[in-house]
Write an enzyme that holds these catalytic residues in place. Structure first.
Site, short mmCIF file in Angstrom:
data_model
loop_
_atom_site.label_atom_id
_atom_site.label_comp_id
_atom_site.label_asym_id
_atom_site.label_seq_id
_atom_site.Cartn_x
_atom_site.Cartn_y
_atom_site.Cartn_z
N LYS A 101 0.84 -1.21 0.00
CA LYS A 101 0.00 0.00 0.00
C LYS A 101 0.87 1.26 0.00
O LYS A 101 2.10 1.16 0.03
CB LYS A 101 -0.96 -0.05 1.20
CG LYS A 101 -1.92 -1.26 1.14
CD LYS A 101 -2.96 -1.15 0.04
CE LYS A 101 -3.63 -2.44 -0.39
NZ LYS A 101 -4.41 -3.16 0.58
C1 LIG Z 1 -5.43 -4.28 0.91
C2 LIG Z 1 -6.91 -4.12 0.93
C3 LIG Z 1 -7.69 -4.44 2.04
C4 LIG Z 1 -7.16 -5.18 3.22
O1 LIG Z 1 -6.08 -4.56 3.81
P1 LIG Z 1 -5.26 -5.37 4.93
O2 LIG Z 1 -4.52 -4.28 5.64
O3 LIG Z 1 -4.36 -6.31 4.19
O4 LIG Z 1 -6.23 -6.08 5.78
C5 LIG Z 1 -9.03 -4.15 2.03
N1 LIG Z 1 -9.61 -3.59 0.96
C6 LIG Z 1 -8.90 -3.30 -0.15
C7 LIG Z 1 -9.61 -2.65 -1.30
C8 LIG Z 1 -7.54 -3.56 -0.21
O5 LIG Z 1 -6.85 -3.30 -1.32
#
Ligand SMILES: *Cc1c(COP(=O)(O)O)cnc(C)c1O
Length: 396
Positions: A198
């Site tokens: 991210k």
């Molecule tokens: C990465 C992601 C999540 C989950 O994030 P985590 O921190 O891995 O639990 C949820 N929604 C979307 C759209 C994502 O890309």
């Protein structure tokens, strides 16, 4: 005698890579040496810094920031705190990662998946409104790829029907809509992700943001077993106390100080990270112009796109199928991915709700043609040019 290889193969260009600097590493070491490795002072600082970052971006009023060990955990806590439970329905987009939707199922609620706007790939507000039933409790928009969903329309629908709104902002740090940062809009709660790929990372982690003091209090208690006071509160209070009460069967969703140490410095670098992503996206736009590709939509003038993903779609007449196209890019040493295999195609969601592709024509159409090109801050414009060359060759 063998000739030296005239052009040694370039190293594989991965789809995503984190950027971790010396400051992050020093802060992690400081956490490790401090004796406080789980949720403690660094997590508290990360939460304060996060609130200050959002507050400086046009927010007003008190923002409560609650650090958690994933965005999935934060979404679960947010839906629990707004009162989603058995028999309720939560409306979200089919064009997302399963985490967005699965949290409603944890709570015994049902998921109503809806189609996207083909221009933005974000949840279609008209489809949201059409999916509302007497059981609907909440709307869960996703800011796909880092471009804000149509929040004015979604919030207006929620107000008209008395629904809660929880934003999945896993892609949307920092994203603005109407000049205001996602996280400071008029929804009930917003959840960010600090997963490895991210826009900032703590390895695993997330942040639940809300202006609602009661919601924040509930999420804090449920983040740590339903305890009335967490360990840091208990051992650092002016009168230290071993006493606590269990007020609910909560979860184990707290962020560690080791992870928060990363987050403190990742957050400071976020404006620079965003600018670099913006530069790379602009370089892609220029390099891919004229090719039979649909390039990603831009944010409105004056708004910020977080550029978590750079998603292209093969135009009709591109002359190559998406899967074959990705194979060619891999063969040229370029990593790419697809965001997402829509939920309506996965066996669990498809079978539970008897979903067919025909119910989601825009998501299905986009899915069949889309891929995400590499985009991360450690890339250079030369890397973008290399990807663009490979894309051009793969289209021939
Ligand atoms: C990465 C992601 C999540 C989950 O994030 P985590 O921190 O891995 O639990 C949820 N929604 C979307 C759209 C994502 O890309």
């Amino acid at each position: 005698m063998s000739q030296p290889d005239p052009q040694p193969a370039l190293p594989f260009l991965p789809f995503a890579l984190p950027e971790i600097g010396d400051e992050e590493i020093a802060e992690v070491v400081s956490a490790l040496k401090s004796g406080w490795v789980t949720t403690g002072p660094k997590t508290a600082q990360f939460e304060r810094d996060f609130a200050a970052f959002l507050g400086a971006g046009g927010g007003s009023g008190d923002l409560h920031c609650i650090a958690v060990n994933s965005a999935t955990a934060g979404l679960h806590l947010a839906l629990e705190a707004v009162g989603v439970g058995p028999g309720d329905e939560v409306i979200t987009t089919t064009h997302t990662f399963t985490a967005t939707a699965e949290v409603a199922r944890y709570l015994g609620a049902d998921v109503r998946l809806v189609d996207i706007d083909p221009a933005t790939l974000n949840i279609d507000p008209a489809a949201v409104e059409a999916a509302i039933t007497p059981r609907t409790k909440a709307i869960l928009p996703v800011h796909y790829a880092g471009l804000a969903a149509d929040m004015p329309a979604i919030l207006a629908i929620a107000r008209r029907h008395g629904l809660k709104v929880v934003e999945d902002a896993a892609h949307a740090l920092p994203t603005t809509r109407g000049g205001r940062l996602v996280g400071t809009l008029a929804s009930d709660a917003t959840v960010f992700s600090f997963y490895a790929n991210k826009t900032i990372t703590t390895g695993e982690g997330g942040m639940l943001v809300t202006r609602d003091a009661a919601l924040a209090q509930r999420a804090k208690v449920m983040r740590l077993h339903g305890m009335s006071r967490d360990a840091f509160d208990r051992f650092t209070a002016t009168v230290p106390s071993w006493y606590y009460e269990i007020v609910a069967p909560g979860f184990k969703y707290n962020l560690t100080d080791i992870a928060a140490a990363l987050g403190i410095h990742q957050l400071r670098r976020l404006p620079g990270f965003q600018q670099q992503r913006e530069r790379l996206a602009a370089a892609y736009d220029a390099a891919l112009a004229g090719l039979p590709l649909v390039r990603p939509p831009r944010a409105a003038a004056g708004d910020t796109h977080a550029w978590h993903l750079y998603v292209v779609r093969l135009a009709d007449g591109a002359g190559v199928e998406r899967d074959r196209f990705i194979e060619r890019l891999y063969a040229a040493g370029i990593g790419c991915s697809v965001h997402y295999i829509p939920l309506h195609l996965h066996p669990y969601w498809r079978d539970r709700y008897a979903l067919t592709p025909a119910m989601f024509p825009h998501s299905q159409h986009a899915y069949e043609r889309m891929l995400s090109l590499p985009l991360y801050t450690r890339m250079t414009e030369a890397d973008v040019a290399r990807v663009a060359d490979a894309v051009r060759a793969a289209l021939r």
